[in-house]
Design a protein around this motif. Structure first.
Motif, short mmCIF file in Angstrom:
data_model
loop_
_atom_site.label_atom_id
_atom_site.label_comp_id
_atom_site.label_asym_id
_atom_site.label_seq_id
_atom_site.Cartn_x
_atom_site.Cartn_y
_atom_site.Cartn_z
N ASP A 182 -2.09 -4.52 0.09
CA ASP A 182 -3.22 -4.19 0.47
C ASP A 182 -3.97 -3.11 -0.08
N SER A 183 -4.78 -3.20 -1.06
CA SER A 183 -5.24 -2.05 -1.70
C SER A 183 -6.48 -1.32 -1.15
N THR A 184 -6.59 -1.59 0.34
CA THR A 184 -7.74 -0.94 0.85
C THR A 184 -7.35 0.38 1.31
N ARG A 185 -8.15 1.31 1.43
CA ARG A 185 -7.56 2.82 2.11
C ARG A 185 -6.93 2.79 3.33
N ALA A 186 -7.49 1.94 4.06
CA ALA A 186 -6.90 1.82 5.53
C ALA A 186 -5.53 1.34 5.58
N ARG A 187 -4.86 0.59 4.59
CA ARG A 187 -3.69 0.07 4.63
C ARG A 187 -2.73 0.22 3.42
N ILE A 188 -3.18 1.07 2.53
CA ILE A 188 -2.56 1.41 1.44
C ILE A 188 -1.14 2.22 1.64
N ARG A 189 -1.28 2.94 2.43
CA ARG A 189 -0.08 3.85 3.08
C ARG A 189 0.87 2.79 3.44
N PRO B 222 3.53 -6.20 2.51
CA PRO B 222 3.47 -5.82 3.88
C PRO B 222 2.90 -7.11 4.75
N PRO B 223 2.83 -7.20 6.10
CA PRO B 223 2.24 -8.34 7.05
C PRO B 223 0.87 -8.45 6.43
N GLU B 224 0.24 -9.74 6.04
CA GLU B 224 -1.19 -9.89 6.21
C GLU B 224 -1.74 -9.39 4.99
N ALA B 225 -1.08 -9.07 3.88
CA ALA B 225 -1.56 -8.36 2.61
C ALA B 225 -2.08 -9.52 1.68
N GLY B 226 -1.61 -10.64 1.93
CA GLY B 226 -2.25 -11.94 0.97
C GLY B 226 -1.37 -12.65 0.45
N LYS B 227 0.19 -12.53 0.84
CA LYS B 227 1.12 -13.11 0.09
C LYS B 227 1.06 -14.85 -0.22
N THR B 228 0.87 -15.15 1.32
CA THR B 228 0.71 -16.69 1.38
C THR B 228 -0.63 -17.15 0.58
N THR B 229 -1.79 -16.36 0.83
CA THR B 229 -3.01 -16.69 0.34
C THR B 229 -2.81 -16.68 -1.31
#
Lengths: 122, 496
Positions: free
Chosen positions: B100-107, B20-27
């Protein structure tokens, strides 16, 4: 394919040779259309009969394919209470459909006359 | 896309980073590039967001005696760029899904994972390996790994899970090595089944991949070649049917053929098809008196507004009755061969013009075309609009695929396809004569038509609609032809 006029002339001759002749048509199998016809009875719906018989021929061909029969389909003879119907294959795409009065005709003669004349409809 | 390049002694595989967007692919890729000491290329970025992809080449290790060359690619995460994302996923040998494995964005991460799985399961044979790289493990609200595994496994497929913190490079290299092993398992299967491509890879650099994407997204209409005249003719006739009043003219450049009598219900047996129902249709169609009108194409029409289209093509005129009958039989055979593909309420009639000639007429009951479903689409909510577009795409794909089996070229358009009692069928006019030739590119035509609706009525919400359409399209299991057709449809819809 002979012209409609030629087909009709041949059917006139066929009618004279077959005692008890009711009607006959040359039918395109794929579309069920009559390519030429001759009828001695106004109450015999030859157009509808030809179309529905083309469906029967198609089904018979399907059965032959399903059974993997590597032989030719020559004719079908259907005996009704008072009529004989003959379906004679002329080309892979056309057949003659002929109906005759059972009490006035002889099956062997009808079949022989139709077979003899089939080639002129090719 | 794995390719065995014997000339250069390498096996080329593609590792794709999705998420998903800004999950860390490029990083993640930057961290991997630093770890492998390789340059990372990003063709275009906007405010730090990937617009096309990130690219890295890495050659190391051996497989069956060949060097392993990895093309490592990340997809753009922005919703608006979903078609581009799927285009990159299509050639993956393994996918590392950075979530992104944070609870806010896992869904959001899990939704994207399921979407990607549905896509690759449909387009990749043999199946490709998928890894879930649970990123941002350093954050305090990161979901525990056991809980995360349970959620991921509800997707019904075994997916490897790895942990990472892309910002400091933790877990990145390990995940990559695991992914390469999965890709090589797939290559082994391709070797076993003889499905491995051999030769130079079509895309061998970031520049080539960029060019491929740009070319795919701005592709001109395919050359129609020999089918063009046939299709143009059929389309023109159907176009006139759609806008008959505008098409009826007293054209000065047409020949002065005398106005023919419309078809007559008393035509003799053998002049109408289908033999039985045809006459009933003809009687209904010509129940009221009518006059034939000339069309721009040179053909004639009669019966507008009476629930039937009565049409005769410019060249469907015969000075000889026998020639007319032969044409009738050929056309009847063509119609019979299209049974099930075309609407049933139609007939063809050979009728005297009243001027010593005969004309072949087509009589087709006017059915509601698919285009009517879009008459108020501009007022629909985005999701509803997207759903209508996808429903239409599914119907057109279905009819288009079936029309490929027809003996003649029939245009599959919003105006020539409609839903009748027999289901979705061709409702337009048939060509006058059977002119076999190569089939039209159905997927291109469908994409172009739906794309024009998006660019027209929905221009202001184009990005949102396109994103919803892309999502729905890839979820619709009923669409035939798999990835290629979907790819074409998306390309055309997002073009321009």
């Amino acid at each position: 394919m002979p012209s409609e006029k030629v087909i009709n002339e041949h059917f006139d001759r066929l009618a004279n040779d077959i005692p008890g002749f009711i009607a006959a048509s040359l039918v395109d199998i794929e579309s069920g259309m009559t390519l030429g016809l001759k009828s001695n009875r106004s109450d015999f719906d030859l157009t509808a009969a030809s179309a529905y018989n083309s469906e029967m021929v198609k089904q018979k061909m399907k059965i032959m394919r399903a059974l993997n029969l590597k032989t030719s389909f020559e004719d079908m003879i259907i005996t009704l209470g008072d009529q004989i119907h003959i379906i004679k294959m002329v080309t892979p795409g056309t057949f003659i459909y002929l109906a005759a009065d059972r009490s006035a005709c002889n099956l062997a003669i009808v079949r022989n006359v139709v077979n003899r004349n089939a080639s002129v409809f090719q | 896309m794995a390719v065995l390049d014997r000339e250069r002694d390498v096996i080329v595989i593609r590792v794709v980073y999705d998420g998903p967007p800004e999950a860390g692919k490029t990083t993640s890729l930057k961290a991997l590039a630093a770890s492998l000491k390789q340059p990372l290329r990003s063709p275009a970025e906007e405010y730090g967001r990937t617009l096309y992809f990130d690219w890295m080449d890495y050659t190391a290790g051996r497989f069956d005696g060949y060097q392993i060359r990895c093309q490592i690619v990340s997809v753009p995460g922005q919703r608006e760029l979903t078609p581009r994302r799927f285009r990159l996923l299509k050639d993956a040998d393994v996918v590392i899904y950075v979530g992104d494995s944070t609870r806010a964005r896992i869904r959001e991460s899990l939704e994207g994972l399921r979407e990607m799985l549905r896509f690759v399961e449909r387009t990749s044979k043999p199946p490709i390996g998928v890894l879930f790289q649970a990123n941002k493990r350093d954050l305090t609200h990161a979901m525990p790994l056991d809980e995360l595994r349970k959620l991921i496994n509800t997707s019904g497929r075994t997916i490897g899970v790895t942990e990472s913190t892309a910002t400091d490079g933790t877990g990145i290299r390990e995940t990559f090595v695991f992914a390469v092993r999965l890709a090589l398992d797939r290559v082994r299967e391709q070797v076993r089944t003889g499905a491995l491509d051999v030769g130079r890879p079509e895309i061998d650099s970031s520049a080539a991949l960029l060019e491929y994407l740009q070319r795919s997204e701005s592709r001109p209409p395919p050359a129609l070649g020999s089918i063009a005249p046939i299709l143009r003719g059929v389309l023109a006739e159907n176009e006139e049917r759609v806008t008959p009043r505008a098409a009826v003219v007293s054209a000065p450049d047409l020949d002065d053929e005398a106005r023919p009598h419309p078809p007559d219900p008393s035509v003799p047996s053998g002049s109408i098809w289908p033999p039985v129902e045809g006459r009933l249709i003809l009687q209904e169609a010509v129940a009221t008196s009518m006059t034939a009108h000339r069309l721009r194409s040179g053909g004639w029409t009669a019966g507008l507004g009476q629930g039937f289209r009565i049409f005769s093509a410019a060249d469907a005129v015969f000075t000889d009755l026998e020639a007319g009958r032969e044409s009738l039989v050929r056309t009847a055979r063509m119609h019979a061969a299209c049974k099930g593909l075309i609407s049933e309420q139609r007939c063809i009639v050979l009728s005297a013009t009243g001027h010593g000639t005969w004309r072949l007429w087509q009589i087709v009951r006017a059915e509601r075309p698919l285009r009517e479903r879009f008459s108020d689409i501009g007022r629909c909510e985005t999701e509803e609009a997207a759903k209508r577009i996808v429903d239409a795409a599914a119907l057109l794909c279905d009819v288009g695929a079936r029309l490929q089996g027809a003996p003649c070229n029939l245009p599959c358009t919003l105006d020539t396809v409609g839903c009748t009692d027999e289901g979705a069928v061709f409702i337009g006019l048939m060509p006058h004569e059977l002119r076999p030739g190569p089939k039209a590119d159905v997927s291109y035509a469908i994409g172009a038509q739906l794309g024009s609706i998006i660019r027209g009525e929905l221009q202001e919400r184009r990005g949102q609609v396109l994103s919803s359409v892309a999502r729905l399209l890839f979820h619709d299991q009923s669409l035939p032809h798999g990835g290629r057709l979907l790819d074409e449809v998306l390309t055309q819809m997002s073009a321009g």
